[in-house]
Design a protein around this motif. Structure first.
Motif, PDB file in Angstrom:
ATOM      1  N   ASN A 117       9.937 -10.060  -9.176  1.00  0.00           N
ATOM      2  CA  ASN A 117       9.940 -10.942  -8.013  1.00  0.00           C
ATOM      3  C   ASN A 117      11.373 -11.151  -7.533  1.00  0.00           C
ATOM      4  OD1 ASN A 117       9.559 -12.854  -6.062  1.00  0.00           O
ATOM      5  ND2 ASN A 117       8.533 -14.345  -7.380  1.00  0.00           N
ATOM      6  N   PHE A 118      11.723 -10.543  -6.394  1.00  0.00           N
ATOM      7  CA  PHE A 118      13.093 -10.623  -5.896  1.00  0.00           C
ATOM      8  C   PHE A 118      13.344 -11.872  -5.058  1.00  0.00           C
ATOM      9  CE2 PHE A 118      13.594  -6.697  -7.839  1.00  0.00           C
ATOM     10  CZ  PHE A 118      14.935  -6.330  -7.801  1.00  0.00           C
ATOM     11  N   ASP A 176       8.917  -6.596  -5.707  1.00  0.00           N
ATOM     12  CA  ASP A 176       8.325  -7.470  -4.692  1.00  0.00           C
ATOM     13  C   ASP A 176       9.445  -8.129  -3.900  1.00  0.00           C
ATOM     14  OD1 ASP A 176       6.721  -9.114  -3.182  1.00  0.00           O
ATOM     15  OD2 ASP A 176       5.472  -9.777  -4.856  1.00  0.00           O
ATOM     16  N   LEU A 177       9.614  -7.710  -2.644  1.00  0.00           N
ATOM     17  CA  LEU A 177      10.681  -8.246  -1.797  1.00  0.00           C
ATOM     18  C   LEU A 177      10.371  -9.680  -1.373  1.00  0.00           C
ATOM     19  CD1 LEU A 177      11.189  -5.147   0.535  1.00  0.00           C
ATOM     20  CD2 LEU A 177      12.478  -5.727  -1.533  1.00  0.00           C
ATOM     21  N   THR A 220      14.579  -8.527   6.030  1.00  0.00           N
ATOM     22  CA  THR A 220      15.799  -9.315   6.155  1.00  0.00           C
ATOM     23  C   THR A 220      16.980  -8.524   5.587  1.00  0.00           C
ATOM     24  OG1 THR A 220      15.572 -10.359   3.984  1.00  0.00           O
ATOM     25  CG2 THR A 220      14.430 -11.403   5.838  1.00  0.00           C
ATOM     26  N   ASP A 221      18.197  -9.018   5.837  1.00  0.00           N
ATOM     27  CA  ASP A 221      19.376  -8.367   5.268  1.00  0.00           C
ATOM     28  C   ASP A 221      19.306  -8.367   3.745  1.00  0.00           C
ATOM     29  OD1 ASP A 221      20.377  -7.869   7.779  1.00  0.00           O
ATOM     30  OD2 ASP A 221      21.650  -9.662   7.825  1.00  0.00           O
ATOM     31  N   LYS A 222      18.793  -9.474   3.184  1.00  0.00           N
ATOM     32  CA  LYS A 222      18.630  -9.529   1.725  1.00  0.00           C
ATOM     33  C   LYS A 222      17.648  -8.456   1.247  1.00  0.00           C
ATOM     34  CE  LYS A 222      17.164 -12.550  -2.095  1.00  0.00           C
ATOM     35  NZ  LYS A 222      16.500 -11.471  -2.815  1.00  0.00           N
ATOM     36  N   ASP A 223      16.537  -8.304   1.963  1.00  0.00           N
ATOM     37  CA  ASP A 223      15.553  -7.288   1.585  1.00  0.00           C
ATOM     38  C   ASP A 223      16.182  -5.896   1.561  1.00  0.00           C
ATOM     39  OD1 ASP A 223      13.505  -9.150   1.368  1.00  0.00           O
ATOM     40  OD2 ASP A 223      12.843  -8.878   3.435  1.00  0.00           O
ATOM     41  N   ASP A 236      18.260  -5.487  -1.408  1.00  0.00           N
ATOM     42  CA  ASP A 236      17.385  -5.404  -2.585  1.00  0.00           C
ATOM     43  C   ASP A 236      16.720  -4.025  -2.684  1.00  0.00           C
ATOM     44  OD1 ASP A 236      18.051  -8.003  -3.134  1.00  0.00           O
ATOM     45  OD2 ASP A 236      16.156  -8.873  -2.449  1.00  0.00           O
ATOM     46  N   ILE A 237      16.344  -3.457  -1.538  1.00  0.00           N
ATOM     47  CA  ILE A 237      15.734  -2.126  -1.538  1.00  0.00           C
ATOM     48  C   ILE A 237      16.716  -1.089  -2.077  1.00  0.00           C
ATOM     49  CG2 ILE A 237      14.900  -0.256  -0.053  1.00  0.00           C
ATOM     50  CD1 ILE A 237      13.711  -2.481   1.757  1.00  0.00           C
ATOM     51  N   GLN A 238      17.961  -1.138  -1.614  1.00  0.00           N
ATOM     52  CA  GLN A 238      18.964  -0.196  -2.113  1.00  0.00           C
ATOM     53  C   GLN A 238      19.135  -0.336  -3.624  1.00  0.00           C
ATOM     54  OE1 GLN A 238      22.644   0.007   0.223  1.00  0.00           O
ATOM     55  NE2 GLN A 238      21.560  -0.907   1.944  1.00  0.00           N
ATOM     56  N   PHE A 239      19.138  -1.572  -4.087  1.00  0.00           N
ATOM     57  CA  PHE A 239      19.236  -1.812  -5.527  1.00  0.00           C
ATOM     58  C   PHE A 239      18.017  -1.241  -6.247  1.00  0.00           C
ATOM     59  CE2 PHE A 239      18.014  -4.503  -9.138  1.00  0.00           C
ATOM     60  CZ  PHE A 239      19.150  -4.409  -9.938  1.00  0.00           C
ATOM     61  N   GLY A 240      16.825  -1.467  -5.699  1.00  0.00           N
ATOM     62  CA  GLY A 240      15.600  -0.970  -6.317  1.00  0.00           C
ATOM     63  C   GLY A 240      15.572   0.548  -6.400  1.00  0.00           C
TER      64      GLY A 240
END
Length: 477
Positions: free
Chosen positions: A43-44, A75-76, A177-180, A183-187
């Protein structure tokens, strides 16, 4: 030390468990895997990258040590509206009193800060505002400048950073969002298996996610759409045309819509997903009382059983496994309920959704399994498409799906009734597929001499969505 295999090894319904402070240790993860966890949800909305990276590494280590497939679902957070930081961390909302909602920049002097900049522009008198998952309710009385004056309908303690729901508005927020995006790049870097998009409203939201994944070298990443907004329900058919998987996220769905509508919506969404052979997860509050108690309520057990009877591919734990006192027991309870329900499942044989060879063979599976006593169905797949269609038929024999691609291997671990097996290479000939299926099933004690199995594959091999044959085969000595 390697744990003994779970007696629920061939359970058809998959179990998704959210990983959090209560389940982030090696010992608990081992026990949850042994109890029946198939998918670990990350859960991000919570945690930092250091915590998530350590958790992902630990999950992979334990799964590899146990020689057990474990799918990682990222999960974004999505465009969640929240209350700002409140004085002393909380305030008391009293029924009948007035409160003021303002942009975050004006919260200290004017009222309760909300991180949605268009609230005053869009709010109308009589509009409902829900706080903290709908536990607190306000109604808009007036709008003056940036300040929205509300009357408290349902009071209580409001804490900082709690969620805000505006059911009457079609929110002007980006799907990613910018956070998402960060987070996607990290994932992607961490090698997650599936990405879940929160607060989906339309099919275009998923296309945006797919384009972002493609731009970052992950065009083959499966995407899951969470159905938790009224707009998503209205646009369900178009969303199903883009999503690889669906989650019936009953928490926010039951806040954004009247709670009495959720049970029927759950059944309708699951049925439509079954028809299209799209895997579907039923989520939120399935065993909520097990956050604090070692046993669920009878109503919760019935809720889980009914989701399985509806045809859900997977059932999910949220707080029960993330922060609850009994994460392992909660996984065991889902497995026990599934074990009791699955022998009684009887699904309607729906017509093929698409007129292609794989769907046609899927329809044949249903007929053959009704006539022959089959030990297993073996399929060979490059993309997971064949296994997804076979799973959608909801046949009684277990489906053993062979692939040589790790991402496909982990994807198929979400599918109802599918046991994925990762090979170094896939056989390229018809005879090779038969030999591999027979040898693998015998080695793993999934079939013995004289058992009948079905084999699905495609010739020529290595052709995406190229399944074009079905073979009835008897296991030799």
């Amino acid at each position: 030390m390697k744990l003994s295999p779970s007696p629920m090894l061939f359970r058809r319904t998959k179990i998704v468990a959210t990983i959090g402070p209560a389940s982030r240790s090696r010992e608990v993860i081992q026990q949850m895997l042994a109890a029946g966890m198939n998918v670990a949800r990350l859960n991000f909305s919570h945690g930092d990258y250091k915590d998530h990276a350590e958790t992902i590494a630990l999950l992979r280590q334990v799964a590899n040590a146990e020689a057990t497939p474990l799918t990682l679902l990222q999960d974004l957070q999505g465009p969640k509206i929240r209350v700002g930081q409140l004085p002393q961390g909380s305030i008391e909302l009293v029924e009948g009193e007035q409160v003021h909602l303002v942009p975050l920049t004006e919260e200290e002097t004017q009222g309760i800060g909300i991180d949605y900049p268009y609230l005053a522009e869009e709010a109308q008198p009589g509009m409902q505002v829900l706080l903290d998952d709908g536990l607190l309710e306000l109604v808009v009385e007036a709008v003056e400048g940036n300040r929205v004056t509300c009357r408290v309908v349902q009071g209580g303690t409001l804490k900082s950073r709690k969620g805000v729901n505006l059911p009457d508005l079609n929110l002007r927020l980006p799907s990613l969002t910018d956070k998402d995006k960060q987070d996607i790049q990290f994932g992607i870097e961490q090698g997650v298996d599936i990405i879940s998009l929160s607060f989906v409203r339309r099919a275009e939201d998923l296309w945006e996610l797919r384009e972002y994944l493609a731009a970052h070298g992950a065009s083959d990443m499966p995407v899951l759409a969470k159905i938790e907004k009224p707009q998503a329900v209205e646009n369900l058919s178009a969303i199903l045309g883009v999503a690889d998987a669906i989650m019936v996220a009953r928490g926010d769905l039951g806040v954004e819509m009247r709670v009495e509508k959720v049970p029927l919506l759950q059944k309708q969404i699951i049925r439509e997903c079954n028809y299209r052979s799209i895997p579907v997860i039923t989520a939120t509050q399935m065993l909520e009382s097990m956050i604090h108690n070692p046993r669920p309520t009878r109503a919760e057990a019935s809720d889980v059983a009914n989701a399985i009877l509806d045809g859900t591919d997977a059932v999910m734990l949220s707080g029960e496994s993330a922060v609850g006192a009994f994460p392992v027991q909660a996984v065991k309870m889902l497995a026990r309920i599934a074990a009791d329900v699955e022998p009684h499942l009887e699904f309607d044989n729906m017509p093929a959704y698409r007129n292609d060879e794989t769907h046609a063979l899927g329809e044949a599976l249903t007929t053959i399994t009704q006539i022959l006593d089959l030990r297993a169905i073996a399929c060979f797949t490059e993309t997971g498409y064949t296994a997804t269609i076979a799973s959608g038929e909801r046949v009684k024999p277990m489906i053993v799906a062979f692939t040589d691609r790790p991402r496909v291997y982990h994807w198929m671990n979400l599918l109802w009734g599918v046991k994925p097996i990762l090979l170094e290479t896939l056989p390229l000939t018809f005879e090779g597929m038969i030999a591999v299926a027979e040898n693998q099933l015998k080695e793993r004690q999934m079939a013995t001499e004289g058992d009948k199995i079905l084999i699905l594959g495609g010739i020529p091999a290595q052709t995406p969505q190229g399944t074009n044959f079905i073979k009835i085969h008897t296991i030799s000595a």
